[in-house]
Design an enzyme around this catalytic site. Structure first.
Site, mmCIF file in Angstrom:
data_model
loop_
_atom_site.group_PDB
_atom_site.id
_atom_site.type_symbol
_atom_site.label_atom_id
_atom_site.label_comp_id
_atom_site.label_asym_id
_atom_site.label_seq_id
_atom_site.Cartn_x
_atom_site.Cartn_y
_atom_site.Cartn_z
ATOM 1 N N GLU A 26 -44.192 158.523 -6.113
ATOM 2 C CA GLU A 26 -43.858 158.522 -4.682
ATOM 3 C C GLU A 26 -42.797 157.466 -4.377
ATOM 4 O OE1 GLU A 26 -47.429 158.660 -2.116
ATOM 5 O OE2 GLU A 26 -48.514 159.162 -3.935
ATOM 6 N N ASP A 41 -42.844 155.594 -11.662
ATOM 7 C CA ASP A 41 -43.621 155.876 -10.464
ATOM 8 C C ASP A 41 -43.300 157.290 -9.956
ATOM 9 O OD1 ASP A 41 -45.252 155.314 -8.295
ATOM 10 O OD2 ASP A 41 -43.647 154.370 -7.146
#
Lengths: 209, 209
Positions: A9, A7
């Site tokens: 953020e 991922d």
């Protein structure tokens, strides 16, 4: 061979929309998928709100460019990229990523979505593919990789579960409690060790005569 | 959205085995797939030759580390990575790539194969997947990308043909003559222009209402 998907953020950078909302002082932009489950409705509201407030794409770009990476994120990702191939898989937009994070993270590969910019304003968005995170793992499996995945949020779970191994990273307590079968860590060093261990075991297993 | 896949040797770097053969002064290592069609036989001969000559993996690593990129290759790849995601797809080995080219090219994503190193010597090799180049394009298609591919050699043709657009780059005259339907160029700038043009057209087509 091992491939890492991860991922963006919350893992390498702060949450982009929250930062944008704070810098612009527009309360409405703080709403995320936690409050509004319908993503299309949420994005249309954001685009409308930006236009109503005469916020141009370049203004957002400037804000994003001024956001720092999470502490240690750059070093961790550089170290990881020397260990095995890494792809960042995110529901962000390439135009946001390229506004500063790409350079700060030294241009890693990213799978993400696109904005449509018209007359200087964000006018629409293009989701490249639904369930991009899980499908990226499937595509890497089709290329004979063993995949290690990590992320911090609900939308990373299907990616982690599809992968051969994985970890939650700085996930909220409720997610950790809900998925006790998934490893969880808050430190880059221990995450790196887990991945290094996975790479070592794969190599041992497959290099063995 | 557009994804670029490309070859490594002959496009960004010199041919690795040829360079190694020259630096070591071992004529037998100059043999390539042009002379020996059976890749497994070729690799086994190379591994045997290196052992017979007491050439350790670290010796090869040092040689590779001293090989320069082709002139302009680094700048071109950096520029391309700002335009769209790029993956190098090569039949080289990650251990060779990491011996210097990875750093010189600023750690791009690479899909390649692995060596098995035992007691300091190259002992075996692991092909991750057959027909890796073509299958990488298929995997990216499954992720909804339009792919532009380029390379210089016979083993790039299936990748270029599987892609939505592509180009030969510094290919020998016989390959260019054999595939007149494929664009061919010898300059990074004109290759960049072709890719930029493809990206622009994809964006126009898909951003249009």
């Amino acid at each position: 061979m091992v491939f890492v998907t991860c991922d963006l953020e919350g893992v390498f950078t702060p949450e982009i929309w929250i930062e944008v909302a704070e810098r612009l002082g527009i309360e409405k932009l703080r709403i995320t998928t936690r409050e509004e489950k319908d993503y299309d409705k949420l994005m249309k509201m954001r685009i409308r709100t930006l236009k109503d407030n005469h916020v141009r794409f370049e203004d957002i770009g400037r804000i994003i460019n001024s956001i720092d990476l999470l502490e240690g994120a750059g070093d961790f990702l550089n170290r990881l990229r020397k260990l095995c191939p890494v792809a960042v898989v995110s529901d962000t937009f390439s135009e946001f990523f390229n506004s500063g994070f790409a350079q700060k993270l030294n241009w890693p590969l990213i799978f993400c979505h696109d904005l449509v910019i018209r007359d200087g304003y964000i006018d629409d968005y293009r989701i490249r593919i639904q369930d991009s995170k899980k499908r990226t793992v499937q595509a890497l499996h089709a290329l004979s990789y063993e995949v290690f995945a990590f992320g911090d949020s609900y939308n990373d779970i299907s990616m982690i579960k599809e992968a051969d191994s994985g970890s939650l990273f700085r996930a909220p307590a409720n997610i950790i409690a809900e998925y006790p079968e998934i490893l969880a860590t808050d430190e880059y060093d221990s995450l790196y060790s887990k991945i290094e261990d996975f790479v070592g075991k794969e190599k041992e297993r497959n290099d063995g005569r």
